[in-house]
Design a protein around this motif. Structure first.
Motif, PDB file in Angstrom:
ATOM      1  N   HIS A  24       0.745  -1.227   0.150  1.00  0.00           N
ATOM      2  CA  HIS A  24      -0.274   0.093   0.094  1.00  0.00           C
ATOM      3  C   HIS A  24       0.649   1.669  -0.014  1.00  0.00           C
ATOM      4  O   HIS A  24       0.284   1.858  -0.583  1.00  0.00           O
ATOM      5  N   ALA A  25       2.067   0.973   0.600  1.00  0.00           N
ATOM      6  CA  ALA A  25       2.699   2.263   0.593  1.00  0.00           C
ATOM      7  C   ALA A  25       3.443   2.475  -0.237  1.00  0.00           C
ATOM      8  O   ALA A  25       3.885   3.889  -0.918  1.00  0.00           O
ATOM      9  N   THR A  26       3.627   1.457  -1.597  1.00  0.00           N
ATOM     10  CA  THR A  26       4.581   2.083  -2.767  1.00  0.00           C
ATOM     11  C   THR A  26       3.291   1.906  -4.022  1.00  0.00           C
ATOM     12  O   THR A  26       4.116   1.603  -5.007  1.00  0.00           O
ATOM     13  N   ARG A  27       2.107   1.191  -3.715  1.00  0.00           N
ATOM     14  CA  ARG A  27       1.165   1.762  -4.940  1.00  0.00           C
ATOM     15  C   ARG A  27       1.459   3.392  -6.302  1.00  0.00           C
ATOM     16  O   ARG A  27       1.269   2.496  -7.063  1.00  0.00           O
ATOM     17  N   THR A  28       1.513   3.731  -5.214  1.00  0.00           N
ATOM     18  CA  THR A  28       1.160   5.436  -5.817  1.00  0.00           C
ATOM     19  C   THR A  28       3.012   5.610  -6.955  1.00  0.00           C
ATOM     20  O   THR A  28       2.092   5.721  -7.965  1.00  0.00           O
ATOM     21  N   ASP A  29       3.785   5.387  -6.551  1.00  0.00           N
ATOM     22  CA  ASP A  29       5.416   5.544  -7.101  1.00  0.00           C
ATOM     23  C   ASP A  29       5.171   3.885  -8.310  1.00  0.00           C
ATOM     24  O   ASP A  29       5.596   4.733  -9.204  1.00  0.00           O
ATOM     25  N   LEU A  32       1.966   5.346 -10.756  1.00  0.00           N
ATOM     26  CA  LEU A  32       2.933   6.551 -11.214  1.00  0.00           C
ATOM     27  C   LEU A  32       4.429   6.338 -12.221  1.00  0.00           C
ATOM     28  O   LEU A  32       4.544   6.688 -13.804  1.00  0.00           O
ATOM     29  N   HIS A  33       5.101   5.048 -12.517  1.00  0.00           N
ATOM     30  CA  HIS A  33       6.476   5.340 -12.271  1.00  0.00           C
ATOM     31  C   HIS A  33       6.386   4.190 -12.720  1.00  0.00           C
ATOM     32  O   HIS A  33       7.641   3.175 -13.714  1.00  0.00           O
ATOM     33  N   GLY A  34       6.182   2.889 -12.951  1.00  0.00           N
ATOM     34  CA  GLY A  34       6.307   1.620 -13.361  1.00  0.00           C
ATOM     35  C   GLY A  34       5.706   1.164 -14.466  1.00  0.00           C
ATOM     36  O   GLY A  34       4.824   1.847 -15.134  1.00  0.00           O
ATOM     37  N   SER A  35       6.645   0.357 -15.086  1.00  0.00           N
ATOM     38  CA  SER A  35       6.106   0.283 -16.449  1.00  0.00           C
ATOM     39  C   SER A  35       4.789  -0.687 -16.114  1.00  0.00           C
ATOM     40  O   SER A  35       4.722  -1.136 -15.534  1.00  0.00           O
ATOM     41  N   ALA A  36       4.431  -1.063 -17.247  1.00  0.00           N
ATOM     42  CA  ALA A  36       3.068  -1.629 -16.904  1.00  0.00           C
ATOM     43  C   ALA A  36       3.303  -3.740 -17.054  1.00  0.00           C
ATOM     44  O   ALA A  36       2.327  -3.802 -16.096  1.00  0.00           O
ATOM     45  N   ASP A  37       4.489  -3.941 -16.730  1.00  0.00           N
ATOM     46  CA  ASP A  37       4.350  -5.212 -16.539  1.00  0.00           C
ATOM     47  C   ASP A  37       4.657  -5.144 -14.653  1.00  0.00           C
ATOM     48  O   ASP A  37       3.684  -5.715 -13.584  1.00  0.00           O
ATOM     49  N   ALA A  38       5.139  -3.938 -14.437  1.00  0.00           N
ATOM     50  CA  ALA A  38       5.386  -3.809 -13.031  1.00  0.00           C
ATOM     51  C   ALA A  38       4.600  -3.255 -12.158  1.00  0.00           C
ATOM     52  O   ALA A  38       3.547  -4.232 -11.049  1.00  0.00           O
ATOM     53  N   LEU A  39       3.648  -2.502 -12.596  1.00  0.00           N
ATOM     54  CA  LEU A  39       2.464  -2.407 -12.201  1.00  0.00           C
ATOM     55  C   LEU A  39       1.252  -3.455 -12.078  1.00  0.00           C
ATOM     56  O   LEU A  39       0.391  -4.067 -11.125  1.00  0.00           O
ATOM     57  N   SER A  40       1.032  -4.875 -13.018  1.00  0.00           N
ATOM     58  CA  SER A  40       0.522  -5.989 -13.197  1.00  0.00           C
ATOM     59  C   SER A  40       0.954  -6.590 -12.193  1.00  0.00           C
ATOM     60  O   SER A  40      -0.501  -6.993 -11.495  1.00  0.00           O
TER      61      SER A  40
END
Length: 74
Positions: A24-29, A32-40
């Motif tokens: 939850h603490a790292t969700r915004t980062d 906003l800044h992760g690749s599509a794979d990282a966000l997925s």
């Protein structure tokens, strides 16, 4: 469910909560800044851990302010 990392069912309560707090603490980062794979991957892992928490705590305490009725009263 395909799990990367430790299966949430195998985590202690303390580890599960720590992992949830970290995600939850790292969700915004990640958003906003992760690749599509990282966000997925972040989304999938968060869902896995949240589902396990809800499985363990189906009667968890819900803050009345977080319900629609509570929001209407504000």
């Amino acid at each position: 469910m395909t799990t990367m990392g430790i299966d949430p069912k195998d985590l202690t309560e303390e580890d599960l909560l720590r992992e949830l707090r970290h995600l939850h603490a790292t969700r915004t980062d990640a958003f906003l800044h992760g690749s599509a794979d990282a966000l997925s991957r972040h989304t999938t892992r968060t869902e896995e851990l949240e589902e396990e928490y809800l499985r363990r705590h189906p009667e968890r305490q819900v803050d009345p302010e977080r319900l629609r009725e509570g929001a209407r009263q504000r």
